[in-house]
Design a protein around this motif. Sequence first.
Motif, mmCIF file in Angstrom:
data_model
loop_
_atom_site.group_PDB
_atom_site.id
_atom_site.type_symbol
_atom_site.label_atom_id
_atom_site.label_comp_id
_atom_site.label_asym_id
_atom_site.label_seq_id
_atom_site.Cartn_x
_atom_site.Cartn_y
_atom_site.Cartn_z
ATOM 1 N N UNK A 1 7.460 7.449 6.721
ATOM 2 C CA UNK A 1 7.951 8.812 6.577
ATOM 3 C C UNK A 1 8.761 9.019 5.289
ATOM 4 N N UNK A 2 9.527 8.008 4.867
ATOM 5 C CA UNK A 2 10.308 8.148 3.627
ATOM 6 C C UNK A 2 9.396 8.202 2.410
ATOM 7 N N UNK A 3 8.383 7.347 2.386
ATOM 8 C CA UNK A 3 7.399 7.371 1.297
ATOM 9 C C UNK A 3 6.678 8.713 1.269
ATOM 10 N N UNK A 4 6.360 9.218 2.438
ATOM 11 C CA UNK A 4 5.694 10.517 2.552
ATOM 12 C C UNK A 4 6.540 11.623 1.922
ATOM 13 N N UNK A 5 7.824 11.625 2.186
ATOM 14 C CA UNK A 5 8.716 12.639 1.612
ATOM 15 C C UNK A 5 8.762 12.539 0.089
ATOM 16 N N UNK A 6 8.767 11.320 -0.446
ATOM 17 C CA UNK A 6 8.768 11.121 -1.899
ATOM 18 C C UNK A 6 7.472 11.646 -2.506
ATOM 19 N N UNK A 7 6.362 11.406 -1.834
ATOM 20 C CA UNK A 7 5.066 11.901 -2.318
ATOM 21 C C UNK A 7 5.028 13.427 -2.323
ATOM 22 N N UNK A 8 5.662 14.042 -1.343
ATOM 23 C CA UNK A 8 5.749 15.507 -1.321
ATOM 24 C C UNK A 8 6.593 16.017 -2.483
ATOM 25 N N UNK A 9 7.675 15.321 -2.788
ATOM 26 C CA UNK A 9 8.559 15.734 -3.884
ATOM 27 C C UNK A 9 7.871 15.630 -5.237
ATOM 28 N N UNK A 10 6.873 14.757 -5.347
ATOM 29 C CA UNK A 10 6.192 14.554 -6.632
ATOM 30 C C UNK A 10 5.334 15.755 -7.023
#
Length: 455
Positions: free
Chosen positions: A164-173
């Motif tokens: 889930x944390x990686x997912x949030x970073x990918x959304x921020x990109x």
Amino acid sequence: MPDQIEAKKFPQYLAAICICIGAMGTGTVIAWTSNISDKLENGDLNGVKLNLSLAGSMMCLGAMFICIPIGLMADKIGRKYTVLSTIIPFTLGWLLITCTQHEAMLLAGRFFTGMGGGAFVIVGPLYTSEIAQNEIRGTLGTFTQLFITLGILYSNLFGWITPITVFCILCAAVPIIFALLFMFQPESPPYLIKKNKKDKAIAAFARLRGKDYDPASEITEAEMHAAKEEQLKGQFKEQLKSKPGWKSSLICFMLMFYQQLSGINAVMFYSGAIFKEAASSVKPELCVCIVGVVQVFATMFSSWSVENLGRKILLMISAGVMAFSTLMMGVYFLLKEQKMVSQDTVESMGWLPLLALILFIIAFSLGMGPIPWLSSSEIFPPAIMARMSSYAGMFNWFLAFLVTIGYEPLSKALGAFTTFFIFTIVSTSAVFFVLFVMPETKGKSFQEIQEELAK
């Protein structure tokens, strides 16, 4: 010759695609909860548990809050720099979500990302409609919805396969990539003319149409619009009461009403939960991704058909199929919840929710998704366009807030079948509204649309 003409339109397509990468950010925000609902409720994000209804509703509130300020900014600093400014709430929001240590941080993050997403669906179509020639305005106008669906698929997929944390970073990109690409695109020529920057407008036309293009006719039309808008400045109420004013307002606000009360945001926010509750024979996470893929392809077809079939026919087909789809879902949940058939029969019908929601998403993507936003950027009279587009956007997100926060408690109180039957009634009524009230705007200039509304 046709190939040469299409080649000269390529810069317009490129500019529309660059700005719509930002619209992907809106899609990631909308669908963020769809495939991580269990993770959020279990506290997998830094040990913080989040209520799905609150997560969805805070996003809608953020989008609703920004609608009027973003319209004012678009007129003050320009379309280009207004959409670039959305990177600020997007980045702040995803930072709060990714680093959250408390539910309040998470909700604040949803509010800020909602602001970024809400701003985009107001200014993105406005910019695109102003840079596009009449014959491709509808196609480019649907690009916003197309890239929103790509963002939804992006969320569906990475929410499923990554932590889930990686997912949030990918959304921020996504918004950061948008800003890097779009900063090299020109400002809207009509906006530059409105600000008495004719030389810059000619340069922008050269970028968008090619160096050999003569923009004289478009400049004349833009100058007429700007002069008329200046002449009518301070006459907002009078123009709103005029026939084109109140008719365009009625059409846009009703299209926003039909878009949201069809149940689309309930489907997007709760798709994983809906499939889980339906006891579908297909894995819920996979069902969500399948729906996302279908939505992308359906919206691609809409981008082609909006200038070939027209707005009205697409809207009527869209609303009709959506009504049929939610009717199927309502019947399924009625049989399941009221125990009108055996459990074995219900389990054997596990494919029905997937089929119904796929049909719903296809239909929504064909018309009811992109066309209300396209209409808000092409049918308002110039003197009221900026304010009324903002008001229509605010109304849309307010309805999304009501549907998002109300779907879960209403389903629990009255049964999921009741909510889907309500969606069916709304979509059915939309068919008749479009048939009898909405004018066709395919291939028409802004002036021709206003003349049509004045009849």
